[in-house]
Each structure stands twice: as C-alpha cells, then as structure tokens.
Design a protein around this motif. Sequence first.
Motif, mmCIF file in Angstrom:
data_model
loop_
_atom_site.group_PDB
_atom_site.id
_atom_site.type_symbol
_atom_site.label_atom_id
_atom_site.label_comp_id
_atom_site.label_asym_id
_atom_site.label_seq_id
_atom_site.Cartn_x
_atom_site.Cartn_y
_atom_site.Cartn_z
ATOM 1 N N THR A 12 0.847 -1.189 0.000
ATOM 2 C CA THR A 12 0.000 0.000 0.000
ATOM 3 C C THR A 12 0.883 1.240 0.000
ATOM 4 O OG1 THR A 12 -0.127 0.212 2.418
ATOM 5 C CG2 THR A 12 -1.738 -1.224 1.342
ATOM 6 N N GLU A 14 0.536 3.945 1.694
ATOM 7 C CA GLU A 14 0.802 4.433 3.047
ATOM 8 C C GLU A 14 1.868 3.604 3.742
ATOM 9 O OE1 GLU A 14 -1.589 5.993 6.968
ATOM 10 O OE2 GLU A 14 -2.514 4.414 5.770
ATOM 11 N N SER A 15 1.818 2.281 3.581
ATOM 12 C CA SER A 15 2.808 1.426 4.228
ATOM 13 C C SER A 15 4.213 1.710 3.702
ATOM 14 C CB SER A 15 2.459 -0.049 4.019
ATOM 15 O OG SER A 15 1.321 -0.410 4.757
ATOM 16 N N GLY A 58 0.553 -4.588 3.388
ATOM 17 C CA GLY A 58 -0.271 -4.646 2.179
ATOM 18 C C GLY A 58 -1.034 -5.953 2.148
ATOM 19 N N TYR A 133 -10.452 -4.715 4.414
ATOM 20 C CA TYR A 133 -9.460 -4.210 3.456
ATOM 21 C C TYR A 133 -9.729 -2.747 3.116
ATOM 22 C CZ TYR A 133 -7.204 -8.683 2.420
ATOM 23 O OH TYR A 133 -6.479 -9.846 2.512
ATOM 24 N N ASP A 134 -8.643 -1.994 2.949
ATOM 25 C CA ASP A 134 -8.708 -0.579 2.552
ATOM 26 C C ASP A 134 -9.574 0.236 3.508
ATOM 27 O OD1 ASP A 134 -7.150 -1.115 0.249
ATOM 28 O OD2 ASP A 134 -8.948 -1.790 -0.808
ATOM 29 N N SER A 135 -9.492 -0.083 4.788
ATOM 30 C CA SER A 135 -10.308 0.609 5.783
ATOM 31 C C SER A 135 -9.540 0.684 7.094
ATOM 32 C CB SER A 135 -11.629 -0.149 6.003
ATOM 33 O OG SER A 135 -12.296 0.318 7.161
ATOM 34 N N GLU A 136 -9.911 1.650 7.916
ATOM 35 C CA GLU A 136 -9.341 1.773 9.252
ATOM 36 C C GLU A 136 -10.283 1.188 10.307
ATOM 37 O OE1 GLU A 136 -6.372 2.786 9.951
ATOM 38 O OE2 GLU A 136 -5.788 3.525 7.976
ATOM 39 N N ASN A 176 -3.310 -3.125 12.165
ATOM 40 C CA ASN A 176 -4.459 -3.257 11.269
ATOM 41 C C ASN A 176 -4.315 -4.529 10.436
ATOM 42 O OD1 ASN A 176 -6.816 -2.792 9.900
ATOM 43 N ND2 ASN A 176 -6.176 -0.894 8.935
#
Length: 708
Positions: A12, A14-15, A58, A133-136, A176
């Motif tokens: 990802t 961000e990672s 990821g 996935y793709d969420s906080e 996460n």
Amino acid sequence: MNVLIYAGPGTTVESVAQCTTTLRSLLSPNYAVLTIDAPTFINEPWPPTTSLVVVPGGADLPYCRALNGAGNSKITSFVRRGGAYLGFCAGGYYGSSRVEFEENDPSYAVVGPRELSFYPGINRGTAFPGFIYDSESGARAAKIKVIKEELPGLKIDESNPHVEEDPEFEFASYYNGGGVFVDADSFKDKNVTVLARYAEEVKVEGGDAAVVHVKVGAGAAILTGPHPEFSPKRLRKTDPQLPPFYGDLVQKLIADNPRRLAFMKSILIKLGLKVNVNVTEDSPPIPTTLQLTSGYQVDIASLWSTIKSVKGLLEKATQDPTGKKLKLVGENDTFVFAESSDSPFDLREVAAQIPSAETNEIPDDLNKVFKDVVVYSGDKTCMPTLNQTPHFDHALYYHELIPPNSPRQTFGSTILYGEVVTSTSTMLDRNLSLLRHLPTGFTAVGTVQVAGRGRGGNVWVSPIGLLAFSIVIRHPLAIQAVAPVVFVQYIASLAIVEAIRTYGPGYEELDVRLKWPNDVYARNPAYEEAVAEGITPLPAKYLKIAGILVNSNFVDNEYLLVVGCGINTANEAPTTSLNTLVAAANVKRRREVRQALEPFKIERLFAKIMWVFERMYNIFRLQGFHAFEDMYYARWLHTDAIVRLEMYGGTRAKIKGISMDYGMLVVEELSLDGVSPGKSFTLQPDGNSFDMLKGLLKKKEGVQLSST
C-alpha cells in the motif's frame, strides 16, 4: 550500503511511505534507503551493496505472484549469506512458512505455504477482530509488551530515561490486520526468539507472539504482526470516512511514540544495522525558508527583475494579506517569493499547505511543501544574519569568495540557501520553468537535505556537516566539439580535489583522490592505524568523501546542467570526513612538532571550490579536457589497476585511462599470465560503477559497452 524496501504489487502507498520515512530518519546517513520493484529484485545485482531487505504492509498474495521463484530465491540467498530481512504485517506473513489469514471467513481467507519460510511455523491472523481491506475499521493502538532482555539496544532518548528500570516495557503500536506467530516459543531449537508479545488477548489460537527474530544461516530476519514503523504524526486525521474512535487511537500512539521509536531502533540494531541513536523523531524536518543572495547586488537585482518580467511565470500568492508575495509553480516545486524589504518570512513561518504543529501531521511528499524564498534585492548590501541561518555564515562565505579588489566571480556568486531543503539538485533540475531563466554560476546550497539525490536514483537524508550544493552551468552546443559535456563531471570532481589540496598550506598532504567516474575518495586513517598495529582484516584503504551528480536539460541549443556535489566535511557518517583526515594529520604533525591544520570551514571550502571550479571550467571551454589530462591522472586511483569486468564474465583487464573524445573508461584485456592479447573495452561513465574493494567494474541497467 543500501536498505531496499519492496514497493511492488501488493504493497500500500501508506505502508511504503511510512516505512521509507521512518527508516530514512533512523538509518541516514549510514545507509541509502530506496524503494524497489519486483523486476529489479529479480533481475538486478543488488545483494552485494545491500544490508537490509524490507517488505512492508499490504496483501501478501500479490507478493507471491510477483516474487515467487527467482525473487524469493534471491532474497533467501541474500539473508543466508549474512543479509537481513524485516517484514512488517503482510511482510511478516510473507516471511513465515505458512499463512492462515481469516481461515474461517470465505470472503477473506488466505491460507497456504510461503516460500521464504524464515519463521518455520504458522502466522495466523487477524490477531484482533474488525479488519476490513482498505479501511481503518479494524485499526487499533495495540499494546505491545517487549522482551527487554532480547533487545540490549533498547534505549529511549535522554529526555525519556529509566528504560532499564521499567520491568514492563510496553508501548502502543498501530495495528491493522497483522497476525500471531503461532507457538513461537516452541521453535527455540530452530533459532526463533520472541522479541515482543501482544499485551491484550488475541482472537486466534497459538499464543501471543507479535514480533519474532529468526537466525537464518549467517543472516537474520525480524517479522512483525503490528506496524511499529508507523509514525502517528503521519497518520490521516482529517478524512471524514475515518471511524469515530480514530482520533483517540492516534492520541494513544502519540503518547507512546518515544517508546515506539526506541523499539524500532532496537530491532534495527538487533539486525546488525548502524542506527542514528540521536534521532528523537522519525519524520524528516520540514524545509525552512530559502535565502536568495548575491555577492554582487546588481546581479540579484537583475535576476529578480528577469524572473518577474517573464510573462506567466509568477502569480500573486494566495492567503497573503500584504499582496506582495509572488508564487512560481514549477514542475516539481512551488516557490513563494518575498523581497527582504517586504517583511521577510520568519524562519518559523510555513506555507498554508503545511498543517500546524498542533495537528501533529506531516505532509507525505515534502516536494509539495511550498518553498518560501526571501530575495535580498535591496539597494544596500544585505545578508541573512546568523540568527536566521545559524549553520551558514553568508558574510564569511562572500568574503572568502569575493575578497576586496578581486576579479569578477561567476560560480557561486548568487546562491539560494536553506537550512533544511528537499534536495539542492531537485529544486533546480526538476523545475525547468525556473531553471531556464537562471544564469551560469547560480547555486543552491543546503545544510540538511531530506531527499538528497545520487547516482542510480539513490535518495537519502544528508546530515549537518555535509557540504551539499548544486550549480547551474549553461554549456553551449557550439563548444561541444572542443569541450564535450560529458567531461563536466570530471572537471567538477577534479575541482573539489584541488580545492581541498589548496585550502591552505599543509592541506596538500591530505591524500584525496578521484574514483571513476564521479566520486572523491580519501585515505582511511583507520587503515594506517591497522597496518601499524598489525590488525587484520585490514579496513578499506580509501573511503568515499564526496560524490558528483550531473543532470542535463537541452534548451535553445545549450545544455542546462545542474552539477550536484556532496562533500563529507564535518560529518563522520557514513564513511569519513575531511575533518577526520585533518585530525589524523594533526596527530602526525604534533609528533613532528609542526603547526596543526585548522578544521575545514563549510563556507570557506565552498568558496574555494567555486573559485577553482570556475577557472578550470573556463579553461576547459577553450582547450577541452586535454588541458587537465595529466592532472586528472595524477589524482585518480586507477592507473594500471587490474580489474575484472563483470559484464564480460569476469574478464581480467588493466585500466589504461579515459578516452578524450567521449570520456569513456578505456581498459585492456589481460590473459591469466598478465599478457594483453590486444583487445580493449570502453565503458560509459553513466551506467557503470567501480567496486574498489573487489576490483570489479559492474554494469548497470541500460549501459552500452563497446569493444575493439
């Protein structure tokens, strides 16, 4: 040495960004921290120049599709031969023998073996509920309990002492979706050590191991379930789609950030890396205000007038109540100009795009931060004070560059200086709309670079004590026949060496040499000590102290060159510095009852380089490189050196020199008994590198070779 972060399919944004920023802060200037894609992992010869491979968060199935087979085989071989692997979250799953991710949820389940298998057991997740996935939604500030006795390098900054007195070293880490290393305590006989555990109850069976260390051959791997590399200052806080608990999560992470940082340092030390222990924040400093000055007031006035007169180049800056600031939107950077007479920027002032310190947010891309520029264009000679630029004395620099009654100086006579900059090279080379209006000799200088650039795309944080500058040279196509542009990098390297040697009486004794194609090396004082004391193995005889990078644009029948240089002047890492050489020379001088040499001053050395470089370049324009051929060979390290040509299957060859037409390295093939069969090779300076320790000339991607 390099630290390579995988940034291919599955990772990802961000990672990768969090990982890159944290590791650059903690490992610079000792390592160049680079991102790398899957084809490069598979096809390029990265292992000999790499200390650590990092696989960030990821989804690990795309990692498998991209790297299974050749890529994983290369990583495994690298670690077994002494390298290190660091896997965060998905990278931790990927480094385990088997993954069991959400096994009971058909829509999320990822189950199966993995090739790397550094951890010999199962990584089972998720450790905590709520992952999407793709969420906080499943994010949390997970409490991590550290096994202190396994991490002797665990120390918090001096402002936060008593780590050793705390029997329960815990910290909150961003989490996460990470897993648990199942039954990790049962694998002690397979060189597995638990470094940290989840302090809260997990939802899967198999124990509570959150971070493990595994010895792998001569190397090692550390795998994590949580994200200790995530800085809370870089987490999103204003996205309306964030869950309502996210603000509290970030505050918990901020409260424990010193401990998280201490843990990150300790695991890097555990992997054998040299960490910058003085770092108290793992986010790069924000670029500061730039100061545009000149030793000739007429020049700064003329340049500023030229920039303002170009139609469409400048526009009124928004959010400026004075109406006097002008904005230049370049291809890479945005500059906001104000004249010194118009209430110049306070050094603490930042552009509107930078969130305030209270929000604890830091922009992901510092190139997007507006660069405030104070233009010192008044009628009277004026310079920034040392209060404004404490690490660079403008008055001293211009006094050394342009002493009274001296001839006109062009190189370095107008400078753009910043205490903290992204990259002196980037600010010029990647903003063509600005660059095309800058005169020869215009120079950008920075005390700290947060995104310094080198050959092959290397990026690093350069420390205080390194002289970093980039100078503009407009090289006409009309003189190309006499003065080929490829030789400018050689002239720049030679100018640095000669400026060091002529810095003052006695400095000619410093053994500073040229390494092809664009580096400056110095005799290692530790080598002399080791020889004298009979210590083996001997350290490197020469160490790099400077590098040159030339970037070129071609506009209106001339090359717009940006010659970037970095010189280790007072910084010890990553190799050695000029002032270390001076200190070693003074030991000998004291024994011989001779006057000691003074340490190099950044301002004086910079002025000396500019002075020497300009005079050499002017001769080169008229006479070509022939005028410096003898001097160049007298200063370089390679005359008649025997090397192996990696690109020709390890063929032995003798270095003969540089071709005077295209500046290519000329080598002559040798037989095993040292006889030349008459075959020679020419190698381009752009695309080849010279591994001095191994006597090896290495081909880089895309290089062209020729033989005769």
